[in-house]
Design a protein around this motif. Sequence first.
Motif, short mmCIF file in Angstrom:
data_model
loop_
_atom_site.label_atom_id
_atom_site.label_comp_id
_atom_site.label_asym_id
_atom_site.label_seq_id
_atom_site.Cartn_x
_atom_site.Cartn_y
_atom_site.Cartn_z
N SER A 73 0.83 -1.21 0.00
CA SER A 73 0.00 0.00 0.00
C SER A 73 0.86 1.26 0.00
CB SER A 73 -0.91 0.02 1.23
OG SER A 73 -1.71 1.18 1.23
N GLN A 74 0.36 2.28 -0.70
CA GLN A 74 0.99 3.60 -0.68
C GLN A 74 0.27 4.55 0.28
OE1 GLN A 74 3.88 4.00 -2.35
NE2 GLN A 74 3.58 1.84 -2.88
N ARG A 75 -0.76 4.05 0.95
CA ARG A 75 -1.50 4.90 1.89
C ARG A 75 -0.70 5.08 3.18
NH1 ARG A 75 -7.00 4.64 -0.01
NH2 ARG A 75 -7.19 2.94 -1.52
N GLU A 76 -0.79 6.26 3.74
CA GLU A 76 -0.06 6.55 4.96
C GLU A 76 -0.60 5.70 6.11
OE1 GLU A 76 1.07 10.37 7.84
OE2 GLU A 76 -0.09 10.65 6.00
N ALA A 111 1.30 -11.65 3.90
CA ALA A 111 2.05 -10.44 3.59
C ALA A 111 3.47 -10.51 4.15
CB ALA A 111 1.32 -9.22 4.16
N ILE A 112 3.61 -11.04 5.35
CA ILE A 112 4.94 -11.16 5.95
C ILE A 112 5.79 -12.15 5.16
CG2 ILE A 112 6.20 -11.92 8.00
CD1 ILE A 112 3.76 -10.91 9.65
N GLU A 113 5.22 -13.30 4.85
CA GLU A 113 5.99 -14.33 4.15
C GLU A 113 6.21 -14.00 2.68
OE1 GLU A 113 5.35 -18.34 6.66
OE2 GLU A 113 3.62 -17.79 5.43
N SER A 114 5.47 -13.01 2.16
CA SER A 114 5.71 -12.53 0.79
C SER A 114 6.65 -11.33 0.77
CB SER A 114 4.38 -12.14 0.14
OG SER A 114 3.51 -13.25 0.05
N ALA A 115 7.22 -11.01 1.93
CA ALA A 115 8.19 -9.91 2.07
C ALA A 115 7.57 -8.54 1.82
CB ALA A 115 9.40 -10.12 1.16
N LEU A 116 6.27 -8.42 2.02
CA LEU A 116 5.62 -7.11 1.93
C LEU A 116 5.70 -6.36 3.26
CD1 LEU A 116 2.37 -7.98 -0.08
CD2 LEU A 116 4.60 -7.26 -0.94
N ILE A 128 -3.90 -3.33 7.58
CA ILE A 128 -4.50 -3.78 6.32
C ILE A 128 -5.64 -2.87 5.92
CG2 ILE A 128 -5.63 -5.73 5.15
CD1 ILE A 128 -4.41 -7.51 7.43
N TYR A 129 -5.60 -2.38 4.67
CA TYR A 129 -6.71 -1.61 4.12
C TYR A 129 -7.53 -2.55 3.25
CZ TYR A 129 -9.30 1.86 1.37
OH TYR A 129 -10.29 2.58 0.77
N ASN A 130 -8.81 -2.71 3.59
CA ASN A 130 -9.68 -3.57 2.80
C ASN A 130 -10.35 -2.73 1.71
OD1 ASN A 130 -12.92 -4.83 2.91
ND2 ASN A 130 -11.22 -5.99 2.09
N ARG A 131 -10.03 -3.05 0.47
CA ARG A 131 -10.58 -2.27 -0.65
C ARG A 131 -12.08 -2.48 -0.82
NH1 ARG A 131 -6.09 -3.42 -5.37
NH2 ARG A 131 -4.34 -2.30 -4.42
#
Length: 364
Positions: A73-76, A111-116, A128-131
Amino acid sequence: MTRPAAGFVKIPCVLMRGGTSRGPYFLESDLPAEPEARDRVLIAAMGSPHTLQVDGIGGGHALTSKVAIVAPSQREGVDVEYLFAQVSVDRAFVDTSPNCGNMLSGVGPFAIESALVKAADGETTVRIYNRNTRGLIEAIVQTPGGTVVYDGTTAIDGVPGTAAPIKLAFLDAVGSKTRGLFPSGETAEIIDGVRVTLADYAMPMMLAAAADLGIAGDETPEVLDANAALLARIQALRVEAGRRMGLGDTSKLVIPKVGLLSAPRKGGTITSRYFVPDRCHKSHAVTGGLCVAVASRTPGTVAFDLAAAGEGGRGAVAIEHPSGRIDIDLAFAPDGTVTRAGVIRTARRIFEGNLLVPAGVLAA
């Protein structure tokens, strides 16, 4: 995506159990950017439309025909973004209107295991932002030594065995898809002779007393799914509820969901049979549980009239469902509005690899 021989496209994914649901988790960058092409891929991946989903990895049930799509995410103040997709079992249709709190349980570990997200030593908080609902959720994942662990001693009803706890906190779930907690402006109203509450906290729902639809409220999902007259009645009420909630024509959508409520039998706060919407959930959706919990603590609603006070105080709500119960912790502002809703789930990484999707699906 890569193109191996024999006319297939290879797409990386991880199959996970999230709460009481299961499905593939994808990085958004591995799927087509165009929504229609993406949905065709998801339909082919799950094996729809077919009641057994025999040509894909779906399980032939709404609870096992779910997809999580995750991106940085690019959201603050936000780590990752999550889009939930409900793939119809017997129709070539993908619904991205609702969130799924059970599949959400696996987003933090994925997300952690995907290195995000970089893991901390001990616990890692993933924001987490739910779209689907434009809501923010905090997931606290167990990461001793900076590594995600799935083994643990936490049990959730509807899942065999125990696992590591994943703590979810919903921070702004009021009006997830509508204009407020009670989008019609009423805490209770009448639809075709049935008193209902139309509520939207994490999930838009139509809540009704089970007795008003001719059932006790503690029947098994199998008994309820076999009651064709009941399902038809629910659908007719649900479509009108969707219109009143400002959702338009919801006859082909999975929202609003439906909760048929009754008094607790086993020391909980309330009993719920949750419809998804054309079948009864084997246990209970997390987001639907949050909505039922908030309604059960709001005077004037159908849920409030059926709920027990409980020994844990106003903020502790235990919802009895076909597989046991789900416990929800609510926090309130001085004016009585809900500021936070917490629930504990578990998850498990089951399989990682590549899905093979016919190349013709992308060219359609």
